[in-house]
Design a protein around this motif. Structure first.
Motif, PDB file in Angstrom:
ATOM      1  N   GLY A  78      80.104  56.421 117.906  1.00 26.75           N
ATOM      2  CA  GLY A  78      78.895  55.689 117.618  1.00 26.75           C
ATOM      3  C   GLY A  78      77.808  55.775 118.665  1.00 26.75           C
ATOM      4  N   LYS A  79      78.031  55.171 119.862  1.00 23.42           N
ATOM      5  CA  LYS A  79      76.934  55.027 120.812  1.00 23.42           C
ATOM      6  C   LYS A  79      77.403  55.241 122.250  1.00 23.42           C
ATOM      7  CE  LYS A  79      75.461  50.803 122.141  1.00 23.42           C
ATOM      8  NZ  LYS A  79      74.806  49.499 122.120  1.00 23.42           N
ATOM      9  N   LEU A  80      76.584  55.975 122.995  1.00 23.47           N
ATOM     10  CA  LEU A  80      76.734  56.095 124.442  1.00 23.47           C
ATOM     11  C   LEU A  80      75.474  55.498 125.047  1.00 23.47           C
ATOM     12  CD1 LEU A  80      77.967  59.792 124.676  1.00 23.47           C
ATOM     13  CD2 LEU A  80      79.351  57.744 124.971  1.00 23.47           C
ATOM     14  N   GLU A  81      75.573  54.993 126.274  1.00 21.04           N
ATOM     15  CA  GLU A  81      74.407  54.350 126.865  1.00 21.04           C
ATOM     16  C   GLU A  81      74.283  54.693 128.339  1.00 21.04           C
ATOM     17  OE1 GLU A  81      72.332  49.923 126.983  1.00 21.04           O
ATOM     18  OE2 GLU A  81      74.241  50.204 125.961  1.00 21.04           O
ATOM     19  N   THR A  82      73.048  54.956 128.770  1.00 22.24           N
ATOM     20  CA  THR A  82      72.731  55.159 130.174  1.00 22.24           C
ATOM     21  C   THR A  82      71.724  54.078 130.567  1.00 22.24           C
ATOM     22  OG1 THR A  82      70.788  56.573 129.853  1.00 22.24           O
ATOM     23  CG2 THR A  82      72.952  57.659 129.837  1.00 22.24           C
ATOM     24  N   LYS A  83      71.233  54.165 131.775  1.00 24.44           N
ATOM     25  CA  LYS A  83      70.259  53.170 132.240  1.00 24.44           C
ATOM     26  C   LYS A  83      69.028  53.137 131.328  1.00 24.44           C
ATOM     27  CE  LYS A  83      67.594  51.887 136.316  1.00 24.44           C
ATOM     28  NZ  LYS A  83      67.182  52.268 137.661  1.00 24.44           N
ATOM     29  N   ARG A  84      68.541  54.318 130.930  1.00 29.14           N
ATOM     30  CA  ARG A  84      67.293  54.379 130.163  1.00 29.14           C
ATOM     31  C   ARG A  84      67.458  54.777 128.698  1.00 29.14           C
ATOM     32  NH1 ARG A  84      63.591  58.390 133.435  1.00 29.14           N
ATOM     33  NH2 ARG A  84      65.481  59.639 133.282  1.00 29.14           N
ATOM     34  N   LEU A  85      68.639  55.249 128.339  1.00 25.03           N
ATOM     35  CA  LEU A  85      68.800  55.877 127.027  1.00 25.03           C
ATOM     36  C   LEU A  85      69.963  55.332 126.226  1.00 25.03           C
ATOM     37  CD1 LEU A  85      68.520  59.592 128.249  1.00 25.03           C
ATOM     38  CD2 LEU A  85      66.659  58.181 127.350  1.00 25.03           C
ATOM     39  N   LEU A  86      69.826  55.437 124.913  1.00 21.72           N
ATOM     40  CA  LEU A  86      70.943  55.307 123.980  1.00 21.72           C
ATOM     41  C   LEU A  86      71.158  56.667 123.358  1.00 21.72           C
ATOM     42  CD1 LEU A  86      70.015  52.065 121.984  1.00 21.72           C
ATOM     43  CD2 LEU A  86      71.759  52.295 123.751  1.00 21.72           C
ATOM     44  N   LEU A  87      72.409  57.067 123.246  1.00 19.32           N
ATOM     45  CA  LEU A  87      72.759  58.282 122.504  1.00 19.32           C
ATOM     46  C   LEU A  87      73.502  57.800 121.268  1.00 19.32           C
ATOM     47  CD1 LEU A  87      74.070  60.563 125.403  1.00 19.32           C
ATOM     48  CD2 LEU A  87      71.727  60.219 124.609  1.00 19.32           C
ATOM     49  N   LEU A  88      72.864  57.954 120.117  1.00 23.51           N
ATOM     50  CA  LEU A  88      73.398  57.407 118.877  1.00 23.51           C
ATOM     51  C   LEU A  88      73.904  58.506 117.973  1.00 23.51           C
ATOM     52  CD1 LEU A  88      70.507  54.883 118.180  1.00 23.51           C
ATOM     53  CD2 LEU A  88      72.702  54.424 119.286  1.00 23.51           C
ATOM     54  N   GLU A  89      75.103  58.327 117.467  1.00 23.94           N
ATOM     55  CA  GLU A  89      75.693  59.315 116.565  1.00 23.94           C
ATOM     56  C   GLU A  89      74.752  59.588 115.405  1.00 23.94           C
ATOM     57  OE1 GLU A  89      79.612  59.629 113.774  1.00 23.94           O
ATOM     58  OE2 GLU A  89      79.847  58.703 115.742  1.00 23.94           O
ATOM     59  N   TYR A  90      74.492  60.862 115.189  1.00 25.99           N
ATOM     60  CA  TYR A  90      73.554  61.289 114.148  1.00 25.99           C
ATOM     61  C   TYR A  90      74.321  61.392 112.829  1.00 25.99           C
ATOM     62  CZ  TYR A  90      69.419  63.830 112.419  1.00 25.99           C
ATOM     63  OH  TYR A  90      68.301  64.226 111.739  1.00 25.99           O
ATOM     64  N   ASN A  91      74.379  60.276 112.122  1.00 27.03           N
ATOM     65  CA  ASN A  91      75.222  60.176 110.926  1.00 27.03           C
ATOM     66  C   ASN A  91      74.566  60.772 109.684  1.00 27.03           C
ATOM     67  OD1 ASN A  91      73.583  58.116 109.592  1.00 27.03           O
ATOM     68  ND2 ASN A  91      74.333  56.722 111.161  1.00 27.03           N
ATOM     69  N   LEU A  92      75.340  60.875 108.621  1.00 28.86           N
ATOM     70  CA  LEU A  92      74.891  61.496 107.379  1.00 28.86           C
ATOM     71  C   LEU A  92      73.616  60.845 106.845  1.00 28.86           C
ATOM     72  CD1 LEU A  92      75.344  63.432 104.977  1.00 28.86           C
ATOM     73  CD2 LEU A  92      76.817  61.689 103.977  1.00 28.86           C
ATOM     74  N   GLU A  93      73.575  59.526 106.813  1.00 26.91           N
ATOM     75  CA  GLU A  93      72.407  58.813 106.284  1.00 26.91           C
ATOM     76  C   GLU A  93      71.149  59.150 107.089  1.00 26.91           C
ATOM     77  OE1 GLU A  93      71.206  54.242 105.028  1.00 26.91           O
ATOM     78  OE2 GLU A  93      72.656  54.537 106.643  1.00 26.91           O
ATOM     79  N   TRP A  94      71.279  59.236 108.401  1.00 24.71           N
ATOM     80  CA  TRP A  94      70.124  59.541 109.247  1.00 24.71           C
ATOM     81  C   TRP A  94      69.689  60.995 109.090  1.00 24.71           C
ATOM     82  CZ3 TRP A  94      70.731  56.704 114.592  1.00 24.71           C
ATOM     83  CH2 TRP A  94      70.805  55.321 114.368  1.00 24.71           C
ATOM     84  N   ILE A  95      70.650  61.907 108.905  1.00 22.01           N
ATOM     85  CA  ILE A  95      70.303  63.320 108.673  1.00 22.01           C
ATOM     86  C   ILE A  95      69.490  63.430 107.384  1.00 22.01           C
ATOM     87  CG2 ILE A  95      71.214  65.627 108.176  1.00 22.01           C
ATOM     88  CD1 ILE A  95      73.713  64.772 109.886  1.00 22.01           C
ATOM     89  N   GLN A  96      69.977  62.794 106.318  1.00 19.23           N
ATOM     90  CA  GLN A  96      69.257  62.825 105.045  1.00 19.23           C
ATOM     91  C   GLN A  96      67.871  62.216 105.189  1.00 19.23           C
ATOM     92  OE1 GLN A  96      72.426  60.802 102.880  1.00 19.23           O
ATOM     93  NE2 GLN A  96      72.855  62.675 101.718  1.00 19.23           N
ATOM     94  N   ALA A  97      67.762  61.119 105.918  1.00 22.08           N
ATOM     95  CA  ALA A  97      66.469  60.459 106.123  1.00 22.08           C
ATOM     96  C   ALA A  97      65.514  61.362 106.894  1.00 22.08           C
ATOM     97  CB  ALA A  97      66.667  59.132 106.851  1.00 22.08           C
ATOM     98  N   THR A  98      66.019  62.084 107.896  1.00 22.86           N
ATOM     99  CA  THR A  98      65.165  62.976 108.681  1.00 22.86           C
ATOM    100  C   THR A  98      64.591  64.072 107.800  1.00 22.86           C
ATOM    101  OG1 THR A  98      66.545  62.572 110.640  1.00 22.86           O
ATOM    102  CG2 THR A  98      65.057  64.464 110.724  1.00 22.86           C
ATOM    103  N   ILE A  99      65.416  64.618 106.922  1.00 22.09           N
ATOM    104  CA  ILE A  99      64.951  65.666 106.010  1.00 22.09           C
ATOM    105  C   ILE A  99      63.863  65.107 105.084  1.00 22.09           C
ATOM    106  CG2 ILE A  99      65.644  67.162 104.086  1.00 22.09           C
ATOM    107  CD1 ILE A  99      68.363  67.517 105.611  1.00 22.09           C
ATOM    108  N   ALA A 100      63.997  63.845 104.697  1.00 23.69           N
ATOM    109  CA  ALA A 100      62.992  63.197 103.836  1.00 23.69           C
ATOM    110  C   ALA A 100      61.707  62.890 104.602  1.00 23.69           C
ATOM    111  CB  ALA A 100      63.567  61.913 103.237  1.00 23.69           C
ATOM    112  N   GLY A 101      61.790  62.778 105.922  1.00 24.89           N
ATOM    113  CA  GLY A 101      60.595  62.524 106.733  1.00 24.89           C
ATOM    114  C   GLY A 101      60.850  61.452 107.775  1.00 24.89           C
ATOM    115  N   VAL A 102      60.075  61.506 108.866  1.00 22.14           N
ATOM    116  CA  VAL A 102      60.325  60.575 109.966  1.00 22.14           C
ATOM    117  C   VAL A 102      60.100  59.123 109.568  1.00 22.14           C
ATOM    118  CG1 VAL A 102      59.983  62.218 111.849  1.00 22.14           C
ATOM    119  CG2 VAL A 102      58.034  60.932 110.987  1.00 22.14           C
ATOM    120  N   ASP A 103      59.213  58.871 108.621  1.00 24.17           N
ATOM    121  CA  ASP A 103      59.023  57.485 108.160  1.00 24.17           C
ATOM    122  C   ASP A 103      60.317  56.939 107.555  1.00 24.17           C
ATOM    123  OD1 ASP A 103      56.382  57.446 108.984  1.00 24.17           O
ATOM    124  OD2 ASP A 103      55.604  58.059 107.031  1.00 24.17           O
ATOM    125  N   GLU A 104      61.006  57.787 106.806  1.00 25.81           N
ATOM    126  CA  GLU A 104      62.276  57.371 106.198  1.00 25.81           C
ATOM    127  C   GLU A 104      63.329  57.149 107.278  1.00 25.81           C
ATOM    128  OE1 GLU A 104      65.039  56.419 103.106  1.00 25.81           O
ATOM    129  OE2 GLU A 104      62.884  56.257 103.380  1.00 25.81           O
TER     130      GLU A 104
END
Length: 177
Positions: free
Chosen positions: A2-28
């Motif tokens: 799921g998630k890794l964290e540093t002082k300034r950043l979150l590294l979030l697992e790029y899941n299926l729903e987010w991949i589909q949303a990215t293809i649909a557009g950044v607003d999605e």
């Protein structure tokens, strides 16, 4: 994971729903993820790679654990991605890649994300080899790899139409400080 964290950043697992949303557009993606998304993300190379990623993830949903979106915590904004390709569960190997949008480059974000990802990868039992490729002219990427402890493998150079690609390997026995 799921998630890794540093002082300034979150590294979030790029899941299926987010991949589909990215293809649909950044607003999605903003709607689905709850994070603001830099208007310069995803870069053209990553965007054209996404349909391939989507098909692979549909077949093997567990593959999402290897790729993460980089979120700048103070802005709650997606500014890049970092992760691996290949089938580590089968081969024991992972090839890393990363990208930060231009407005956030040269501020140490990739190095910070890479160090956190390397620490996590080293405790994954299936990972036996970590490597990365870079164009020999990409001095920023090479600097990041060297700083993280990757070692240049001169006998592995390849030439493509866009230039010479050099291979960097992470020594698995060194540990991350």
């Amino acid at each position: 994971m799921g998630k890794l964290e540093t002082k300034r950043l979150l590294l979030l697992e790029y899941n299926l729903e987010w991949i589909q949303a990215t293809i649909a557009g950044v607003d999605e993606l903003e709607r689905v993820s709850g994070y603001e998304v830099s208007r310069d993300w995803p870069g053209i190379d990553f965007f054209f790679y996404l349909p391939y990623v989507l098909e692979n993830v549909k077949k093997e949903p567990e593959m999402t654990k290897w790729t993460h979106l980089i979120v700048l915590k103070e802005e709650n904004k997606i500014i890049g991605e970092i992760g691996g390709q290949g089938k580590p569960e089968e081969t024991g190997e992972i090839e890393l890649g990363y990208s930060i949008v231009p407005g956030y480059q040269n501020q140490g974000y990739v190095s910070e994300a890479l160090m956190e990802l390397l620490a996590w990868l080293q405790v994954q039992p299936e990972i036996k080899r970590i490597f990365a490729r870079s164009f020999e002219t990409n001095t920023h990427s090479i600097q990041v790899l060297k700083k993280a402890g990757f070692v240049y493998q001169p006998d592995q150079d390849k030439v493509e139409s866009r230039g010479r690609i050099v291979l960097w390997e992470y020594p698995m026995n060194q540990g991350v400080s």
